[in-house]
Design a protein around this motif. Sequence first.
Motif, PDB file in Angstrom:
ATOM      1  N   PHE A  20       1.140  -0.949  -0.124  1.00  0.00           N
ATOM      2  CA  PHE A  20      -0.129   0.192   0.062  1.00  0.00           C
ATOM      3  C   PHE A  20       0.899   1.504   0.252  1.00  0.00           C
ATOM      4  O   PHE A  20       0.311   2.455  -0.744  1.00  0.00           O
ATOM      5  CB  PHE A  20      -0.847   0.149   0.941  1.00  0.00           C
ATOM      6  CG  PHE A  20      -1.851  -0.854   0.977  1.00  0.00           C
ATOM      7  CD1 PHE A  20      -2.357  -1.983  -0.099  1.00  0.00           C
ATOM      8  CD2 PHE A  20      -3.004  -0.946   2.210  1.00  0.00           C
ATOM      9  CE1 PHE A  20      -2.698  -2.748   0.294  1.00  0.00           C
ATOM     10  CE2 PHE A  20      -3.699  -2.498   2.181  1.00  0.00           C
ATOM     11  CZ  PHE A  20      -4.159  -2.869   1.386  1.00  0.00           C
ATOM     12  N   GLY A  24       0.535   1.971  -3.210  1.00  0.00           N
ATOM     13  CA  GLY A  24      -0.813   2.775  -3.070  1.00  0.00           C
ATOM     14  C   GLY A  24      -1.764   0.959  -3.286  1.00  0.00           C
ATOM     15  O   GLY A  24      -1.660  -0.134  -3.810  1.00  0.00           O
ATOM     16  N   TYR A  25      -3.688   1.948  -2.608  1.00  0.00           N
ATOM     17  CA  TYR A  25      -4.118   0.358  -2.315  1.00  0.00           C
ATOM     18  C   TYR A  25      -4.738   0.430  -3.635  1.00  0.00           C
ATOM     19  O   TYR A  25      -4.560  -1.365  -3.460  1.00  0.00           O
ATOM     20  CB  TYR A  25      -4.878   1.113  -1.826  1.00  0.00           C
ATOM     21  CG  TYR A  25      -6.591   0.738  -1.430  1.00  0.00           C
ATOM     22  CD1 TYR A  25      -6.074  -0.288   0.279  1.00  0.00           C
ATOM     23  CD2 TYR A  25      -7.976   0.749  -1.525  1.00  0.00           C
ATOM     24  CE1 TYR A  25      -7.352  -1.142   0.317  1.00  0.00           C
ATOM     25  CE2 TYR A  25      -8.669  -0.394  -1.606  1.00  0.00           C
ATOM     26  CZ  TYR A  25      -8.735  -0.951  -0.333  1.00  0.00           C
ATOM     27  OH  TYR A  25      -9.717  -1.687  -0.225  1.00  0.00           O
ATOM     28  N   HIS A  26      -5.055   1.114  -4.259  1.00  0.00           N
ATOM     29  CA  HIS A  26      -5.793   0.166  -5.419  1.00  0.00           C
ATOM     30  C   HIS A  26      -4.473  -0.128  -6.345  1.00  0.00           C
ATOM     31  O   HIS A  26      -5.176  -1.162  -7.289  1.00  0.00           O
ATOM     32  CB  HIS A  26      -6.832   1.434  -6.274  1.00  0.00           C
ATOM     33  CG  HIS A  26      -7.909   1.944  -5.397  1.00  0.00           C
ATOM     34  ND1 HIS A  26      -8.621   1.349  -5.411  1.00  0.00           N
ATOM     35  CD2 HIS A  26      -8.263   3.291  -5.193  1.00  0.00           C
ATOM     36  CE1 HIS A  26      -9.697   1.870  -4.608  1.00  0.00           C
ATOM     37  NE2 HIS A  26      -9.368   2.959  -4.580  1.00  0.00           N
ATOM     38  N   PHE A 103       2.906   7.546   6.566  1.00  0.00           N
ATOM     39  CA  PHE A 103       2.022   7.605   4.600  1.00  0.00           C
ATOM     40  C   PHE A 103       0.364   7.285   4.276  1.00  0.00           C
ATOM     41  O   PHE A 103       0.177   7.471   3.727  1.00  0.00           O
ATOM     42  CB  PHE A 103       3.281   6.655   3.614  1.00  0.00           C
ATOM     43  CG  PHE A 103       3.118   7.695   2.703  1.00  0.00           C
ATOM     44  CD1 PHE A 103       3.967   8.821   2.719  1.00  0.00           C
ATOM     45  CD2 PHE A 103       3.321   6.760   1.117  1.00  0.00           C
ATOM     46  CE1 PHE A 103       3.794   8.904   0.854  1.00  0.00           C
ATOM     47  CE2 PHE A 103       2.875   7.226   0.526  1.00  0.00           C
ATOM     48  CZ  PHE A 103       3.421   8.394   0.018  1.00  0.00           C
ATOM     49  N   THR A 107      -2.207   9.046   2.695  1.00  0.00           N
ATOM     50  CA  THR A 107      -2.178   9.219   1.394  1.00  0.00           C
ATOM     51  C   THR A 107      -3.356   8.887   0.766  1.00  0.00           C
ATOM     52  O   THR A 107      -4.346   8.638  -0.199  1.00  0.00           O
ATOM     53  CB  THR A 107      -1.132   8.518   0.577  1.00  0.00           C
ATOM     54  OG1 THR A 107      -0.834   7.386   1.131  1.00  0.00           O
ATOM     55  CG2 THR A 107       0.086   9.717   1.235  1.00  0.00           C
ATOM     56  N   GLU A 108      -3.849   7.546   1.336  1.00  0.00           N
ATOM     57  CA  GLU A 108      -5.452   7.400   0.885  1.00  0.00           C
ATOM     58  C   GLU A 108      -6.854   6.873   2.089  1.00  0.00           C
ATOM     59  O   GLU A 108      -7.671   5.494   1.823  1.00  0.00           O
ATOM     60  CB  GLU A 108      -4.962   5.298   1.398  1.00  0.00           C
ATOM     61  CG  GLU A 108      -3.570   4.728   0.577  1.00  0.00           C
ATOM     62  CD  GLU A 108      -3.515   5.090  -0.863  1.00  0.00           C
ATOM     63  OE1 GLU A 108      -5.103   4.863  -1.545  1.00  0.00           O
ATOM     64  OE2 GLU A 108      -2.701   4.512  -1.307  1.00  0.00           O
ATOM     65  N   ARG A 110      -8.832   8.709   1.351  1.00  0.00           N
ATOM     66  CA  ARG A 110      -9.946   8.598  -0.410  1.00  0.00           C
ATOM     67  C   ARG A 110     -10.219   7.576  -0.260  1.00  0.00           C
ATOM     68  O   ARG A 110     -10.929   6.514  -1.020  1.00  0.00           O
ATOM     69  CB  ARG A 110      -9.675   9.207  -1.209  1.00  0.00           C
ATOM     70  CG  ARG A 110      -8.141   8.770  -1.545  1.00  0.00           C
ATOM     71  CD  ARG A 110      -7.571   9.875  -3.217  1.00  0.00           C
ATOM     72  NE  ARG A 110      -6.466   9.289  -3.474  1.00  0.00           N
ATOM     73  CZ  ARG A 110      -5.452  10.486  -4.126  1.00  0.00           C
ATOM     74  NH1 ARG A 110      -5.851  11.687  -4.844  1.00  0.00           N
ATOM     75  NH2 ARG A 110      -4.310  10.083  -4.946  1.00  0.00           N
TER      76      ARG A 110
END
Lengths: 206, 206
Positions: A20, A24-26, A103, A107-108, A110
Motif C-alpha cells: 500500500f 498505493g491501495y488500488h 504515509f 495518502t489513502e 480517499r
Amino acid sequence: MQQDNRSARVKILAAAVQLFAEYGYHASSMREIARIAGIQAASIYYHYPSKQALLVEIMQVHMNQLNTNLERIIGKPHNFEQCLYDAFSNHIILHTTYKPEFFIIDTEIRALDPENRGRILCLRDQYEDLIQGLLQEGMEQGVISQTDVKIASYAIIAMCTEVAQWFRPGGRLTVQQVIEIYFQMITKGLLNLKDNAEIAEESAHI
Amino acid sequence: MQQDNRSARVKILAAAVQLFAEYGYHASSMREIARIAGIQAASIYYHYPSKQALLVEIMQVHMNQLNTNLERIIGKPHNFEQCLYDAFSNHIILHTTYKPEFFIIDTEIRALDPENRGRILCLRDQYEDLIQGLLQEGMEQGVISQTDVKIASYAIIAMCTEVAQWFRPGGRLTVQQVIEIYFQMITKGLLNLKDNAEIAEESAHI
DNA sequence: GTCTATATCGGGATAGAC
DNA sequence: GTCTATCCCGATATAGAC
C-alpha cells in the motif's frame, strides 16, 4: 534459511503495509500481498474479511497509538515547554518509526468507504484538537505569543509529518537531533529575518 | 441549457483532474472520465495515447508553471525580503488556485511509470533547488540567521503546500491574508516561545 | 488454516464503421 | 473526431476439498 515464525495475520498485514505504501491501495492486489506473506490469496480471507479491512486495520492501529501517546503527554501535570517538546517529539518519532503506515494514513483516506472514512477522520480530528488545546494553553499562560491556533497547528503538523519523507535512520542526523532542530524552528522561528538595526548591530560586533 | 464550447482535449483533462484528485489515479476509470467529459471512452484515445499520458500532462503543466514563475521571481534584480515573500506567495497562490492538480502531483507520483516519474521528480528537484538557493542567498547576505537550508526549505514547502488542504476561497481569510500570516510565521517564528525574563517584562507593562 | 479452482466483474486499450 | 463493439486481462471474493 530461517523460518518466519510470525503469525499469518501479522505477515499479511506487514505485506499490505509494504505494498500500500509503495504502490498505493488500488494498485496493490490481494494476490501480491499473499505472495509476499508466503500464502495463497484465498487464505487471506480466513484472517481478514476484505482488502478494505486491511487498510482500516493499518490506519486504526497507528492513529490510536498517536492519540494515546499524546493524551498521556498532555494529561499529566506538566511544564508547558517540556510538554510541547514531548508532543512534537511523539509526532516525529512515530512518523519516522512507522513511516509506511503513516504515509498510508496520509495518502489513502480517499480509498476508504464512507463509513470507515468517517471513523478514521474522527481520530485525526481528535489528534488535531489535542494539539490545538495545547497551543491554546500556552497562549493563555502567556508562554507563547498570540496566534491563530488552527493555522499554527496545521502548519506545525504539516512540517513535522514531512520529516518522515527525507529522514534516514543512520544518516547525518539522529532523530533526537532532528526533533531538537524542529523544536527550535517552531519556537524560535524558521528563518529569523533580521531588520536593518539588527544587521547593523551584528556588523558592529565584528 | 448552454453548450460546453471547450475543446474535447480540455474537457477530457478537466475530467481526469477531477477524478484523479477525488478518487486517485488507479481508482478512476477511462469510462468515467469519458462520461464526465461527455464522450465515449474510446474517443479519449484519439486525443491521448493512454491513461498514463493524462496523468503526465497534468503534472508537467503545473510543475512547469510553478518553476517558471519562481525562476522569474528569483531571476530579476531584487530585495531579498520581497523576493522571499513573492516566492512563497507564488507557492501558496498556485497550490490554492490549482488545488486538485497539485494534490495529484503530491499524491500520485508513485502511479507514474519509472521513466515519467524520473521526469517529474526532476522538475520537483529543480523547484527545491531554486528555493534552497534563495535561502542560501539570504544567509550569505546575513539577512536571515544561519540555518540548515535543506531542512528549512523542506519544512517551509510542507507548511505552504498544506495551506491548500484547509483554505476555502470566500472563507474567513483571503489568500493574501493567509500569505501574510505564513510569511510572518516563517520569518518571525510560528509560536515565539518566551523565556521568563520576557514574561516578567510583559507583566510589568500591564 | 491453507489449498485449488473458479465465479463474476470491470479495467485499459483497439478495430473499424461513419 | 466520435461512435459501437469487443478483446483480453487481472481484480476481489467465494466454494469446497483437505
